[in-house]
Design a protein around this motif. Structure first.
Motif, PDB file in Angstrom:
ATOM      1  N   PHE A  95     -88.811 -56.063  45.248  1.00 26.30           N
ATOM      2  CA  PHE A  95     -90.234 -55.557  46.296  1.00 26.30           C
ATOM      3  C   PHE A  95     -90.494 -54.931  47.748  1.00 26.30           C
ATOM      4  CE2 PHE A  95     -90.675 -59.554  43.519  1.00 26.30           C
ATOM      5  CZ  PHE A  95     -90.821 -59.307  43.015  1.00 26.30           C
ATOM      6  N   GLY A  96     -89.634 -55.036  48.514  1.00 21.20           N
ATOM      7  CA  GLY A  96     -89.482 -54.145  49.815  1.00 21.20           C
ATOM      8  C   GLY A  96     -89.816 -55.245  51.035  1.00 21.20           C
ATOM      9  N   THR A  97     -90.238 -56.248  50.682  1.00 19.89           N
ATOM     10  CA  THR A  97     -90.422 -57.358  51.488  1.00 19.89           C
ATOM     11  C   THR A  97     -90.329 -58.889  50.602  1.00 19.89           C
ATOM     12  OG1 THR A  97     -92.470 -58.758  52.196  1.00 19.89           O
ATOM     13  CG2 THR A  97     -93.141 -57.776  50.026  1.00 19.89           C
ATOM     14  N   ASP A  98     -90.410 -60.213  51.397  1.00 22.37           N
ATOM     15  CA  ASP A  98     -90.193 -61.654  50.656  1.00 22.37           C
ATOM     16  C   ASP A  98     -91.190 -62.077  50.253  1.00 22.37           C
ATOM     17  OD1 ASP A  98     -90.746 -61.727  53.375  1.00 22.37           O
ATOM     18  OD2 ASP A  98     -89.371 -63.076  53.974  1.00 22.37           O
ATOM     19  N   ARG A  99     -91.927 -61.051  50.692  1.00 22.42           N
ATOM     20  CA  ARG A  99     -93.749 -62.187  50.149  1.00 22.42           C
ATOM     21  C   ARG A  99     -94.597 -60.676  49.320  1.00 22.42           C
ATOM     22  NH1 ARG A  99     -95.235 -66.157  53.929  1.00 22.42           N
ATOM     23  NH2 ARG A  99     -93.752 -66.801  55.302  1.00 22.42           N
ATOM     24  N   PRO A 100     -93.645 -60.791  47.983  1.00 23.28           N
ATOM     25  CA  PRO A 100     -95.108 -59.788  47.158  1.00 23.28           C
ATOM     26  C   PRO A 100     -96.155 -60.196  47.045  1.00 23.28           C
ATOM     27  CG  PRO A 100     -92.821 -61.186  45.834  1.00 23.28           C
ATOM     28  CD  PRO A 100     -92.949 -61.605  47.652  1.00 23.28           C
ATOM     29  N   THR A 101     -96.925 -59.270  46.510  1.00 25.18           N
ATOM     30  CA  THR A 101     -98.237 -59.697  46.082  1.00 25.18           C
ATOM     31  C   THR A 101     -98.003 -59.917  44.399  1.00 25.18           C
ATOM     32  OG1 THR A 101     -98.833 -57.250  45.405  1.00 25.18           O
ATOM     33  CG2 THR A 101     -98.896 -58.306  47.861  1.00 25.18           C
ATOM     34  N   VAL A 102     -99.192 -60.681  44.048  1.00 23.58           N
ATOM     35  CA  VAL A 102     -99.373 -61.005  42.495  1.00 23.58           C
ATOM     36  C   VAL A 102     -99.262 -58.788  42.268  1.00 23.58           C
ATOM     37  CG1 VAL A 102    -100.701 -61.254  40.832  1.00 23.58           C
ATOM     38  CG2 VAL A 102    -101.121 -62.637  41.995  1.00 23.58           C
ATOM     39  N   GLN A 103    -100.125 -58.286  42.722  1.00 22.29           N
ATOM     40  CA  GLN A 103     -99.831 -56.800  41.854  1.00 22.29           C
ATOM     41  C   GLN A 103     -98.438 -56.404  42.286  1.00 22.29           C
ATOM     42  OE1 GLN A 103    -102.026 -57.934  44.189  1.00 22.29           O
ATOM     43  NE2 GLN A 103    -104.132 -57.738  43.080  1.00 22.29           N
ATOM     44  N   GLN A 104     -97.835 -56.323  43.031  1.00 20.99           N
ATOM     45  CA  GLN A 104     -96.386 -56.146  43.016  1.00 20.99           C
ATOM     46  C   GLN A 104     -95.239 -56.309  41.784  1.00 20.99           C
ATOM     47  OE1 GLN A 104     -95.998 -56.915  47.235  1.00 20.99           O
ATOM     48  NE2 GLN A 104     -95.344 -55.062  47.489  1.00 20.99           N
ATOM     49  N   TYR A 105     -95.860 -57.880  41.532  1.00 21.12           N
ATOM     50  CA  TYR A 105     -94.517 -58.356  40.586  1.00 21.12           C
ATOM     51  C   TYR A 105     -95.393 -58.257  39.276  1.00 21.12           C
ATOM     52  CZ  TYR A 105     -93.302 -62.255  37.719  1.00 21.12           C
ATOM     53  OH  TYR A 105     -92.461 -62.990  36.582  1.00 21.12           O
ATOM     54  N   GLU A 106     -96.720 -58.191  39.118  1.00 23.87           N
ATOM     55  CA  GLU A 106     -97.129 -57.579  38.236  1.00 23.87           C
ATOM     56  C   GLU A 106     -96.423 -56.171  37.684  1.00 23.87           C
ATOM     57  OE1 GLU A 106    -101.188 -58.577  37.828  1.00 23.87           O
ATOM     58  OE2 GLU A 106    -100.905 -60.100  37.088  1.00 23.87           O
ATOM     59  N   GLY A 107     -96.553 -55.281  38.397  1.00 28.44           N
ATOM     60  CA  GLY A 107     -95.843 -53.964  38.448  1.00 28.44           C
ATOM     61  C   GLY A 107     -94.212 -53.934  37.968  1.00 28.44           C
ATOM     62  N   ALA A 108     -93.737 -54.571  38.667  1.00 25.03           N
ATOM     63  CA  ALA A 108     -92.126 -54.873  38.817  1.00 25.03           C
ATOM     64  C   ALA A 108     -91.814 -55.688  37.520  1.00 25.03           C
ATOM     65  CB  ALA A 108     -91.763 -55.925  39.753  1.00 25.03           C
ATOM     66  N   VAL A 109     -93.188 -55.615  36.852  1.00 23.71           N
ATOM     67  CA  VAL A 109     -92.112 -56.619  34.711  1.00 23.71           C
ATOM     68  C   VAL A 109     -92.453 -56.119  34.490  1.00 23.71           C
ATOM     69  CG1 VAL A 109     -93.431 -58.487  33.209  1.00 23.71           C
ATOM     70  CG2 VAL A 109     -92.228 -58.862  36.264  1.00 23.71           C
ATOM     71  N   ALA A 110     -93.751 -55.091  34.353  1.00 24.49           N
ATOM     72  CA  ALA A 110     -93.858 -53.687  33.496  1.00 24.49           C
ATOM     73  C   ALA A 110     -92.833 -52.679  34.017  1.00 24.49           C
ATOM     74  CB  ALA A 110     -95.584 -53.279  34.462  1.00 24.49           C
ATOM     75  N   GLN A 111     -92.845 -52.414  35.141  1.00 21.76           N
ATOM     76  CA  GLN A 111     -91.405 -51.514  35.071  1.00 21.76           C
ATOM     77  C   GLN A 111     -89.877 -51.880  34.386  1.00 21.76           C
ATOM     78  OE1 GLN A 111     -90.387 -50.547  39.598  1.00 21.76           O
ATOM     79  NE2 GLN A 111     -89.128 -49.205  38.153  1.00 21.76           N
ATOM     80  N   SER A 112     -90.054 -53.156  34.339  1.00 24.94           N
ATOM     81  CA  SER A 112     -88.430 -53.687  33.916  1.00 24.94           C
ATOM     82  C   SER A 112     -88.891 -53.916  32.645  1.00 24.94           C
ATOM     83  CB  SER A 112     -88.501 -55.144  33.935  1.00 24.94           C
ATOM     84  OG  SER A 112     -88.326 -55.158  35.751  1.00 24.94           O
ATOM     85  N   TYR A 113     -90.124 -54.068  32.068  1.00 24.96           N
ATOM     86  CA  TYR A 113     -90.431 -53.275  29.944  1.00 24.96           C
ATOM     87  C   TYR A 113     -89.963 -52.426  29.876  1.00 24.96           C
ATOM     88  CZ  TYR A 113     -91.396 -58.634  29.280  1.00 24.96           C
ATOM     89  OH  TYR A 113     -91.204 -60.256  29.370  1.00 24.96           O
ATOM     90  N   GLU A 114     -90.584 -51.605  30.779  1.00 26.31           N
ATOM     91  CA  GLU A 114     -90.098 -49.681  30.658  1.00 26.31           C
ATOM     92  C   GLU A 114     -88.801 -49.516  30.386  1.00 26.31           C
ATOM     93  OE1 GLU A 114     -93.081 -47.450  32.695  1.00 26.31           O
ATOM     94  OE2 GLU A 114     -94.219 -48.472  32.381  1.00 26.31           O
ATOM     95  N   SER A 115     -87.846 -50.047  31.367  1.00 29.88           N
ATOM     96  CA  SER A 115     -86.767 -49.687  31.320  1.00 29.88           C
ATOM     97  C   SER A 115     -85.664 -50.400  30.712  1.00 29.88           C
ATOM     98  CB  SER A 115     -86.102 -50.631  33.170  1.00 29.88           C
ATOM     99  OG  SER A 115     -84.887 -50.258  33.657  1.00 29.88           O
ATOM    100  N   MET A 116     -86.220 -51.509  29.936  1.00 26.91           N
ATOM    101  CA  MET A 116     -85.693 -52.067  29.122  1.00 26.91           C
ATOM    102  C   MET A 116     -85.612 -51.508  27.765  1.00 26.91           C
ATOM    103  SD  MET A 116     -85.361 -56.603  29.642  1.00 26.91           S
ATOM    104  CE  MET A 116     -87.545 -56.532  29.822  1.00 26.91           C
ATOM    105  N   SER A 117     -87.041 -50.892  27.526  1.00 29.53           N
ATOM    106  CA  SER A 117     -87.632 -50.236  26.040  1.00 29.53           C
ATOM    107  C   SER A 117     -86.246 -48.658  26.127  1.00 29.53           C
ATOM    108  CB  SER A 117     -88.593 -50.012  25.740  1.00 29.53           C
ATOM    109  OG  SER A 117     -89.448 -49.250  26.598  1.00 29.53           O
ATOM    110  N   ALA A 118     -86.231 -48.183  27.514  1.00 28.78           N
ATOM    111  CA  ALA A 118     -85.692 -46.776  27.255  1.00 28.78           C
ATOM    112  C   ALA A 118     -83.908 -46.553  28.033  1.00 28.78           C
ATOM    113  CB  ALA A 118     -86.551 -45.929  28.784  1.00 28.78           C
ATOM    114  N   SER A 119     -83.423 -47.917  27.940  1.00 33.71           N
ATOM    115  CA  SER A 119     -82.137 -48.069  28.517  1.00 33.71           C
ATOM    116  C   SER A 119     -81.083 -48.112  26.843  1.00 33.71           C
ATOM    117  CB  SER A 119     -81.713 -49.441  29.201  1.00 33.71           C
ATOM    118  OG  SER A 119     -81.997 -50.347  28.363  1.00 33.71           O
ATOM    119  N   ARG A 120     -80.011 -47.354  27.439  1.00 35.75           N
ATOM    120  CA  ARG A 120     -79.309 -47.385  26.499  1.00 35.75           C
ATOM    121  C   ARG A 120     -78.406 -48.784  26.360  1.00 35.75           C
ATOM    122  NH1 ARG A 120     -77.029 -45.029  30.716  1.00 35.75           N
ATOM    123  NH2 ARG A 120     -75.256 -45.269  31.525  1.00 35.75           N
TER     124      ARG A 120
END
Length: 160
Positions: A95-120
């Motif tokens: 997150f670039g911080t030790d105090r992330p926001t809800v929006q940062q968390y939701e963005g990181a989760v969405a990015q994780s799912y995208e990464s998992m579906s595209a990974s080999r």
């Protein structure tokens, strides 16, 4: 994280334990509210065979909060059915911080799912949800607004 992975955001309620309990009440009502087999969470937990063999594949599989940021170990039975805080250094990486926001968390989760579906197959997942490697456990992240915790993000995996 696979099909049995889970992620939730819930309001912060005085403690992570209180937040977890309230979230579990909501999830139980959604998943089992009309169920004839379990009328309470306690009845669900009393079905040890179901809970230990199959589980709910949700936050209901968590029994307690652990305050240690050490990674859970498969060889330690006390580490199962727990959530623990994601280490501050890992928060900064994601997150670039030790105090992330809800929006940062939701963005990181969405990015994780995208990464998992595209990974080999066999590629190491370095996304937020990739932090989680041991089934029947999870992590939590306190989410902030104006330096005050407002929500808790929970993620992990259970079941097979």
């Amino acid at each position: 994280m696979g099909a049995s992975g889970w992620s939730y955001v819930t309001p912060y309620r005085k403690s992570v334990g209180a937040s977890l309990e309230a979230l579990q009440g909501e999830v139980f009502a959604q998943e089992y509210g009309d169920d004839e087999e379990y009328s309470t969470i306690e009845e669900l937990y009393a079905d040890e065979e179901f809970m230990e063999e199959e589980g709910t594949h949700s936050i209901l599989d968590v029994r307690r909060v652990v305050e240690s940021t050490k990674l859970p170990r498969e060889s330690c039975t006390d580490d199962y059915f727990t959530v623990r805080p994601l280490a501050p250094a890992r928060l900064v990486i994601h997150f670039g911080t030790d105090r992330p926001t809800v929006q940062q968390y939701e963005g990181a989760v969405a990015q994780s799912y995208e990464s998992m579906s595209a990974s080999r197959p066999g590629a190491r997942d370095t996304s937020l949800l990739g932090e989680h490697e041991m089934r029947w456990t999870g992590f939590y992240v306190l989410l902030h607004s104006e330096n005050q915790p407002t929500h808790v993000g929970f993620f992990g995996a259970s079941g097979d």
